[in-house]
Design a protein around this motif. Sequence first.
Motif, PDB file in Angstrom:
ATOM      1  N   LEU A 190      -1.529  -3.147   1.696  1.00  0.00           N
ATOM      2  CA  LEU A 190      -2.810  -2.464   1.890  1.00  0.00           C
ATOM      3  C   LEU A 190      -2.867  -1.206   1.026  1.00  0.00           C
ATOM      4  CD1 LEU A 190      -2.763  -2.554   5.799  1.00  0.00           C
ATOM      5  CD2 LEU A 190      -3.956  -4.145   4.289  1.00  0.00           C
ATOM      6  N   ALA A 191      -3.988  -1.006   0.348  1.00  0.00           N
ATOM      7  CA  ALA A 191      -4.164   0.203  -0.468  1.00  0.00           C
ATOM      8  C   ALA A 191      -5.614   0.645  -0.433  1.00  0.00           C
ATOM      9  CB  ALA A 191      -3.739  -0.043  -1.912  1.00  0.00           C
ATOM     10  N   GLY A 192      -5.798   1.963  -0.470  1.00  0.00           N
ATOM     11  CA  GLY A 192      -7.129   2.543  -0.587  1.00  0.00           C
ATOM     12  C   GLY A 192      -7.951   2.438   0.685  1.00  0.00           C
ATOM     13  N   THR A 227       0.110  -5.991 -10.368  1.00  0.00           N
ATOM     14  CA  THR A 227      -1.163  -6.237 -11.052  1.00  0.00           C
ATOM     15  C   THR A 227      -2.259  -5.344 -10.505  1.00  0.00           C
ATOM     16  OG1 THR A 227      -0.574  -8.538 -11.507  1.00  0.00           O
ATOM     17  CG2 THR A 227      -2.937  -7.988 -11.509  1.00  0.00           C
ATOM     18  N   TRP A 228      -2.407  -5.317  -9.167  1.00  0.00           N
ATOM     19  CA  TRP A 228      -3.492  -4.559  -8.560  1.00  0.00           C
ATOM     20  C   TRP A 228      -3.259  -3.051  -8.643  1.00  0.00           C
ATOM     21  CZ3 TRP A 228      -8.293  -5.980  -7.432  1.00  0.00           C
ATOM     22  CH2 TRP A 228      -8.561  -7.348  -7.519  1.00  0.00           C
ATOM     23  N   GLY A 238      -5.284   1.741 -10.295  1.00  0.00           N
ATOM     24  CA  GLY A 238      -4.717   3.062 -10.551  1.00  0.00           C
ATOM     25  C   GLY A 238      -4.112   3.657  -9.288  1.00  0.00           C
ATOM     26  N   LYS A 239      -3.629   2.808  -8.393  1.00  0.00           N
ATOM     27  CA  LYS A 239      -3.025   3.239  -7.120  1.00  0.00           C
ATOM     28  C   LYS A 239      -1.667   2.582  -6.971  1.00  0.00           C
ATOM     29  CE  LYS A 239      -7.287   3.686  -4.441  1.00  0.00           C
ATOM     30  NZ  LYS A 239      -7.196   5.068  -4.060  1.00  0.00           N
TER      31      LYS A 239
END
Length: 179
Positions: A77-79, A39-40, A45-46
């Motif tokens: 964890l992203a971004g 979903t995230w 867009g990652k």
Amino acid sequence: MSGPSAGLPDPAVLPAPLAGLPVAQVGILVPDLAAGVATWSALLGKDDWLIYTYGPDTVPHLAYRGEPGRFRMRVALAGSAPQVELIESLEGPSIYTEWISEHGYGLHHLGFRVPSAEKTIREVTASGVALLQSGSGYGQGGDGGFAYFDTQDSVGLIVEAIEVPKRRRPSEPLPRGRR
């Protein structure tokens, strides 16, 4: 629009050691990490997520409400600026299981990077803000720490002090649904 009227925390209500620091992380509780990542990833867009399982076997020093912690969670964890952290609670009791019981899934905390979690714990608790949960030693060199503080009345959610380890363990594969 900014400040409390936009639902954002006023820096004046943060514990002094965290006031003025930029928000480094937005923590979101999800019932299933794989579904949350899907979903995230679409929303952000990652798809460059780092996956870690934290618990007694990977974090040498865990505490929950002043007692030794036995909780486990899996995170993605992203971004950056801020980083998005998705958290799937695997075992409790923990602040995650408490929050889910009281509020359900969704936004849980704002994280702030600090040079020393231990020092921040001393300073924040000395100012009268309760430490809810903490962990340390999860980096490859035994460094790294986190501490969650009870700022629900002043900020509207929990705040976390994050001491990023110099070297993290390698990322794990993304699980295929809840285990």
